[in-house]
Write an enzyme that holds these catalytic residues in place. Structure first.
Site, mmCIF file in Angstrom:
data_model
loop_
_atom_site.group_PDB
_atom_site.id
_atom_site.type_symbol
_atom_site.label_atom_id
_atom_site.label_comp_id
_atom_site.label_asym_id
_atom_site.label_seq_id
_atom_site.Cartn_x
_atom_site.Cartn_y
_atom_site.Cartn_z
ATOM 1 N N ASP A 20 -15.129 22.772 26.861
ATOM 2 C CA ASP A 20 -13.851 22.072 26.777
ATOM 3 C C ASP A 20 -13.673 21.233 28.043
ATOM 4 O OD1 ASP A 20 -11.147 21.363 26.833
ATOM 5 O OD2 ASP A 20 -10.480 23.313 26.086
ATOM 6 N N ILE A 21 -13.448 19.958 27.882
ATOM 7 C CA ILE A 21 -13.359 19.072 29.051
ATOM 8 C C ILE A 21 -12.187 19.442 29.955
ATOM 9 C CG2 ILE A 21 -11.953 17.253 27.961
ATOM 10 C CD1 ILE A 21 -13.879 15.246 29.455
ATOM 11 N N ASN A 34 -5.890 6.866 22.742
ATOM 12 C CA ASN A 34 -5.706 5.743 21.820
ATOM 13 C C ASN A 34 -4.820 4.722 22.532
ATOM 14 O OD1 ASN A 34 -2.870 6.406 21.236
ATOM 15 N ND2 ASN A 34 -3.770 8.181 20.195
ATOM 16 N N GLY A 42 -7.733 15.849 19.176
ATOM 17 C CA GLY A 42 -9.026 15.948 19.871
ATOM 18 C C GLY A 42 -8.868 16.098 21.372
ATOM 19 N N VAL A 43 -9.670 15.348 22.103
ATOM 20 C CA VAL A 43 -9.672 15.384 23.562
ATOM 21 C C VAL A 43 -8.279 15.031 24.104
ATOM 22 C CG1 VAL A 43 -10.579 14.234 25.616
ATOM 23 C CG2 VAL A 43 -12.127 14.830 23.748
ATOM 24 N N ASP A 44 -7.687 14.015 23.521
ATOM 25 C CA ASP A 44 -6.387 13.526 23.976
ATOM 26 C C ASP A 44 -5.341 14.641 23.892
ATOM 27 O OD1 ASP A 44 -4.618 11.599 24.857
ATOM 28 O OD2 ASP A 44 -4.445 10.573 22.933
ATOM 29 N N SER A 132 -15.219 8.231 21.102
ATOM 30 C CA SER A 132 -15.283 7.655 19.741
ATOM 31 C C SER A 132 -16.061 8.499 18.733
ATOM 32 C CB SER A 132 -15.858 6.222 19.749
ATOM 33 O OG SER A 132 -14.948 5.318 20.332
ATOM 34 N N GLY A 134 -15.244 11.448 17.574
ATOM 35 C CA GLY A 134 -14.407 12.358 16.789
ATOM 36 C C GLY A 134 -13.607 11.575 15.768
#
Ligand code: ADP
Length: 180
Positions: A20-21, A34, A42-44, A132, A134
């Site tokens: 996990d980042i 975005n 997702g990551v965001d 990009s 995901g």
């Protein structure tokens, strides 16, 4: 793996970690955001949850000041990292995958402009997700190749680039691309 500049000793090490980042320690964590900068999945989503309200507040301030129309695809902007184990979040927007248009240059740009911004902040260690790959629909293999090509050929003062793979298969693909 060595990349980066070929003058003096400015080499960049590239490493791969699986996980996990939001748990990765780096000066700057890159967010696959975005254009709205106001959060997503997702990551965001993970970065906003872990970073806390200070991150969203900083993004809202950007929208109210310098980025009224949001962040362009392929561009990058920095905010506080809030509660994350990092000094900055660099938000970038990867392109959605298209079957009719080649958007590789925009995906590359998300990496290279993030690194340029990291340089201007003085960040020496940065961690990237697989931008990009995901919700934005890039075939994973292509996304890996663009990511590895972009970070290994970039001109940057960053010492360590960590590519964060969310699963084992992605980590294997990245390692393979790095040894080519
Ligand atoms: P995009 O909208 O740019 O496609 P996503 O966040 O949807 O971005 O996905 C990008 C990549 O990050 C995908 O490979 C996804 O599996 C992976 N991913 C999702 N959540 C995390 C996380 N918490 N840490 C690291 N990678 C993640």
């Amino acid at each position: 793996v060595r990349g980066g500049r070929d003058d003096d000793q400015a080499t960049t090490s590239i490493r791969v970690v699986r996980g996990d980042i939001t748990a990765v320690h780096a000066d700057a964590i890159i967010n696959a955001a975005n254009s709205s900068l106001l959060g997503g999945g997702g990551v965001d989503g993970a970065i906003h949850r872990a970073g806390g309200p200070a991150v969203l507040d900083a993004c809202k301030t950007l929208r109210a000041t310098t980025l009224p129309d949001g962040l362009a695809v392929g561009a990058a902007v920095a905010t506080t990292a809030g509660n994350l184990p990092a000094q900055w979040i660099i938000h970038t927007v990867g392109p959605r995958h298209s079957t009719t248009e080649d958007r590789t240059d925009l995906l590359r740009s998300a990496y290279t402009r993030s690194l340029t911004l990291a340089d201007s902040l003085g960040a020496r260690t940065v961690a990237f997700p697989l931008i990009s790959a995901g919700a934005y629909g890039w075939p994973r293999h292509d996304a890996v190749n663009v990511a590895v090509d972009a970070v290994t050929t970039a001109t940057t003062d960053v010492d360590v680039v960590t590519l964060v793979a969310y699963d084992d298969e992605t980590a294997t693909l990245i390692r393979r691309a790095l040894t080519r």
